[in-house]
Scaffold this active site. Structure first.
Site, mmCIF file in Angstrom:
data_model
loop_
_atom_site.group_PDB
_atom_site.id
_atom_site.type_symbol
_atom_site.label_atom_id
_atom_site.label_comp_id
_atom_site.label_asym_id
_atom_site.label_seq_id
_atom_site.Cartn_x
_atom_site.Cartn_y
_atom_site.Cartn_z
ATOM 1 N N ASP A 11 38.347 45.412 62.178
ATOM 2 C CA ASP A 11 38.995 44.337 62.961
ATOM 3 C C ASP A 11 38.341 42.988 62.640
ATOM 4 O O ASP A 11 37.837 42.294 63.527
ATOM 5 C CB ASP A 11 38.887 44.626 64.467
ATOM 6 C CG ASP A 11 37.440 44.656 64.955
ATOM 7 O OD1 ASP A 11 37.214 44.323 66.140
ATOM 8 O OD2 ASP A 11 36.532 44.978 64.157
ATOM 9 N N HIS A 241 25.726 44.775 63.257
ATOM 10 C CA HIS A 241 26.497 45.899 63.809
ATOM 11 C C HIS A 241 27.237 46.684 62.701
ATOM 12 O O HIS A 241 26.827 47.777 62.340
ATOM 13 C CB HIS A 241 27.513 45.363 64.831
ATOM 14 C CG HIS A 241 26.873 44.732 66.044
ATOM 15 N ND1 HIS A 241 25.970 45.385 66.851
ATOM 16 C CD2 HIS A 241 27.030 43.507 66.583
ATOM 17 C CE1 HIS A 241 25.586 44.590 67.833
ATOM 18 N NE2 HIS A 241 26.209 43.434 67.695
#
Ligand code: RIB
Ligand code: CA
Length: 321
Positions: A11, A241
């Site tokens: 995303d 992340h």
């Protein structure tokens, strides 16, 4: 060398961009395709950003459009204060001429897993909706996928989107609970380790010195994202992340894991999106307290990481031409 077949579900998202670049720079991978999902931005923008990254990298890799909404409810907000309104640090670089393929993300995932039984690793670095849609389309993929590696969750630590929940899981907690309960091999690269992988500004500046087109573009998206971390977390850099999930796939020995069943809080309360591991022996404990964890598969949960080695590995791969 037999390259590892992967699909990246993403995303983009600033940190997604660095993770995609890391994968593109890793010759160990045969990237079968990228699938897009809502999350940091809506799925249309996630797709535009994914196509732009591949165009700048001059790589002809299929991109399939995925879910626009979570399994329950509708996508109403991204995180413009983290990734920018464009999902790319408010750089607003024109979109690429590349187009996505006709297949949906779920159709593409099923097609590729069935075409390469036992060989495809799904690396999910956004909400997990597409993985559930693929499972619903053809449940047998659970038997023949090699592994699911996901950036998401927070087993033994606080969340980042809320005190309780990590962003990818919170975006679609129902999907996360299904993915973590399906009979496939799952590794959770969550905040338990990604909040220990810290990329200092000096490293970001060193990486930005490499002015190859893709690296220059990815580096240009970081200042806005980094400023969020400086303000929100009072750190002089960013947590890593999504790239940590890519590194886990390439160098799992840099991580320590535990194995236990995990449930996700899906009810609309302040703990919505929390991932709850059960360290007890849920299949044999008496009483009903552990029923929600009974007969759930054990998930491989990353709980410790050699963060300096992860940062060094990422840095080396990103400064390559
Ligand atoms: O919690 C971090 C995750 O949420 C990362 O995947 C980031 O890109 C956002 O999607
Ligand atoms: Ca992401």
């Amino acid at each position: 060398m037999d390259r590892r077949k992967i699909i990246i579900d993403t995303d983009p998202g600033v940190d997604d961009g660095m993770a995609i670049q890391l994968a593109l720079n890793s010759k160990e991978f045969e990237i079968l395709g990228l699938t897009t999902v809502f999350g940091n931005v809506d799925v249309e923008l996630a797709t535009i950003n994914t196509l732009r990254l591949l165009h700048i990298a001059n790589r002809n890799i299929p991109v399939a459009i995925g879910a626009a909404n979570p399994l329950k409810g509708t996508f109403t907000y991204g995180v413009p204060f983290v990734h920018g309104d464009d999902g790319q640090g408010n750089t607003w670089v024109p979109k690429s001429p590349l187009k996505p393929i006709e297949l949906s993300a779920a159709e593409f995932i099923v097609q590729q897993i069935l075409a390469h039984p036992g060989q495809v690793t799904l690396i999910a670095i956004g909400p997990l909706t597409n993985l559930v849609l693929a499972l619903e389309l053809n449940p047998t993929i659970a038997d023949v996928v090699k592994e699911i590696i996901l950036m998401g969750g927070n087993a033994f630590c606080a969340g980042n989107a809320t005190p309780a929940a990590e962003a990818n899981v919170l975006s679609d907690p129902e999907a996360a609970d299904i993915v973590l309960g399906a009979n496939w091999q799952v590794t959770m690269v969550g905040l338990d380790v990604t909040h220990k992988v810290f990329m200092h500004n000096s490293v970001l500046e060193k990486i930005a010195e490499n002015r190859t087109p893709l690296n220059a573009y990815v580096a240009s998206t970081f200042p806005f994202y980094r400023d969020f971390f400086v303000k929100a977390n009072k750190i002089e850099g960013t947590y890593v992340h999504d790239s940590s999930a890519i590194v886990y796939c390439l160098k799992p020995d840099l991580f320590e894991t535990v194995q236990c069943p995990v449930r996700v809080e899906t009810t609309a309360c302040i703990s919505k999106g929390k991932t709850w591991p059960s360290l007890g022996d849920s299949d044999h404990e008496e009483g009903d307290a552990l029923v929600p964890w009974k007969n759930r598969p054990k998930i491989n949960i990353c709980v410790a990481v050699n963060s300096s080695e992860v940062i060094d590995f990422i840095t080396q791969r990103l400064i390559q031409s």
